[in-house]
Write a protein that holds these residues in place. Structure first.
Motif, mmCIF file in Angstrom:
data_model
loop_
_atom_site.group_PDB
_atom_site.id
_atom_site.type_symbol
_atom_site.label_atom_id
_atom_site.label_comp_id
_atom_site.label_asym_id
_atom_site.label_seq_id
_atom_site.Cartn_x
_atom_site.Cartn_y
_atom_site.Cartn_z
ATOM 1 N N ILE A 20 -5.742 -6.859 43.417
ATOM 2 C CA ILE A 20 -5.380 -7.411 44.721
ATOM 3 C C ILE A 20 -6.571 -7.164 45.650
ATOM 4 O O ILE A 20 -7.059 -6.039 45.740
ATOM 5 C CB ILE A 20 -4.122 -6.720 45.289
ATOM 6 C CG1 ILE A 20 -2.934 -6.897 44.340
ATOM 7 C CG2 ILE A 20 -3.793 -7.241 46.677
ATOM 8 C CD1 ILE A 20 -1.698 -6.116 44.737
ATOM 9 N N THR A 70 -5.867 -7.919 51.441
ATOM 10 C CA THR A 70 -4.484 -8.275 51.139
ATOM 11 C C THR A 70 -3.650 -7.022 50.909
ATOM 12 O O THR A 70 -2.517 -6.921 51.379
ATOM 13 C CB THR A 70 -4.419 -9.195 49.905
ATOM 14 O OG1 THR A 70 -5.226 -10.344 50.151
ATOM 15 C CG2 THR A 70 -3.001 -9.615 49.592
ATOM 16 N N TYR A 71 -4.215 -6.046 50.202
ATOM 17 C CA TYR A 71 -3.486 -4.814 49.932
ATOM 18 C C TYR A 71 -3.214 -4.048 51.230
ATOM 19 O O TYR A 71 -2.120 -3.504 51.415
ATOM 20 C CB TYR A 71 -4.244 -3.929 48.940
ATOM 21 C CG TYR A 71 -3.441 -2.740 48.502
ATOM 22 C CD1 TYR A 71 -2.357 -2.896 47.640
ATOM 23 C CD2 TYR A 71 -3.735 -1.458 48.956
ATOM 24 C CE1 TYR A 71 -1.598 -1.810 47.249
ATOM 25 C CE2 TYR A 71 -2.985 -0.364 48.570
ATOM 26 C CZ TYR A 71 -1.914 -0.547 47.717
ATOM 27 O OH TYR A 71 -1.158 0.528 47.332
ATOM 28 N N LEU A 100 -0.377 -5.707 52.875
ATOM 29 C CA LEU A 100 0.836 -5.399 52.113
ATOM 30 C C LEU A 100 1.361 -4.013 52.470
ATOM 31 O O LEU A 100 2.555 -3.832 52.702
ATOM 32 C CB LEU A 100 0.539 -5.503 50.618
ATOM 33 C CG LEU A 100 1.689 -5.302 49.650
ATOM 34 C CD1 LEU A 100 2.761 -6.360 49.857
ATOM 35 C CD2 LEU A 100 1.170 -5.345 48.217
ATOM 36 N N VAL A 119 5.408 -0.546 48.603
ATOM 37 C CA VAL A 119 4.610 -1.689 48.160
ATOM 38 C C VAL A 119 5.254 -2.285 46.909
ATOM 39 O O VAL A 119 5.352 -3.501 46.766
ATOM 40 C CB VAL A 119 3.147 -1.265 47.896
ATOM 41 C CG1 VAL A 119 2.385 -2.357 47.179
ATOM 42 C CG2 VAL A 119 2.461 -0.897 49.199
ATOM 43 N N ARG A 120 5.732 -1.439 46.027
ATOM 44 C CA ARG A 120 6.381 -1.896 44.795
ATOM 45 C C ARG A 120 7.569 -2.810 45.101
ATOM 46 O O ARG A 120 7.746 -3.861 44.488
ATOM 47 C CB ARG A 120 6.849 -0.696 43.971
ATOM 48 C CG ARG A 120 7.574 -1.060 42.690
ATOM 49 C CD ARG A 120 8.075 0.212 41.975
ATOM 50 N NE ARG A 120 8.654 -0.116 40.701
ATOM 51 C CZ ARG A 120 9.924 -0.494 40.513
ATOM 52 N NH1 ARG A 120 10.728 -0.613 41.548
ATOM 53 N NH2 ARG A 120 10.372 -0.756 39.302
ATOM 54 N N VAL A 176 6.318 -6.210 46.314
ATOM 55 C CA VAL A 176 5.742 -6.990 45.209
ATOM 56 C C VAL A 176 6.854 -7.542 44.330
ATOM 57 O O VAL A 176 6.853 -8.731 43.974
ATOM 58 C CB VAL A 176 4.746 -6.134 44.394
ATOM 59 C CG1 VAL A 176 4.341 -6.846 43.110
ATOM 60 C CG2 VAL A 176 3.520 -5.805 45.237
ATOM 61 N N GLY A 190 8.598 -10.410 46.033
ATOM 62 C CA GLY A 190 7.783 -11.617 45.967
ATOM 63 C C GLY A 190 7.835 -12.278 44.607
ATOM 64 O O GLY A 190 7.954 -13.506 44.496
ATOM 65 N N ILE A 191 7.776 -11.481 43.556
ATOM 66 C CA ILE A 191 7.837 -12.020 42.197
ATOM 67 C C ILE A 191 9.198 -12.656 41.939
ATOM 68 O O ILE A 191 9.296 -13.765 41.411
ATOM 69 C CB ILE A 191 7.539 -10.914 41.162
ATOM 70 C CG1 ILE A 191 6.071 -10.490 41.269
ATOM 71 C CG2 ILE A 191 7.879 -11.377 39.749
ATOM 72 C CD1 ILE A 191 5.734 -9.238 40.483
#
Length: 76
Positions: free
Chosen positions: A7, A11-12, A15, A26-27, A30, A33-34
């Motif tokens: 990433i 962007t990170y 995030l 963050v997990r 993510v 989003g997935i």
């Protein structure tokens, strides 16, 4: 399952900031989003379609040809 993704730093950082604002990890962001990408849904509201309004002195009685409709709805 564990995986590694690259990433971009900027962007990170965004995030991590967003995760902190939402009180999430963050997990979690993510994964959300997935899952959203896989389900095909989005959090963005669907824009309302606006149709052109054709005025009539007697609504429901306006008889137009396809050519007239094309002329009235043509974009400038």
């Amino acid at each position: 399952m564990r995986t590694t993704i690259d990433i971009p730093d900027a962007t990170y950082r965004e995030l991590k900031i967003r995760a902190a604002r939402e009180g999430k990890t963050v997990r979690e962001l993510v994964l959300r989003g997935i899952e959203s990408a896989l389900s095909g849904s989005s959090e963005t509201p669907i824009r309302k379609l606006e149709l052109p309004l054709i005025r009539s002195s007697r609504p429901g009685t306006l008889n137009l040809t396809n050519e007239q409709i094309d002329e009235l709805t043509a974009f400038s």
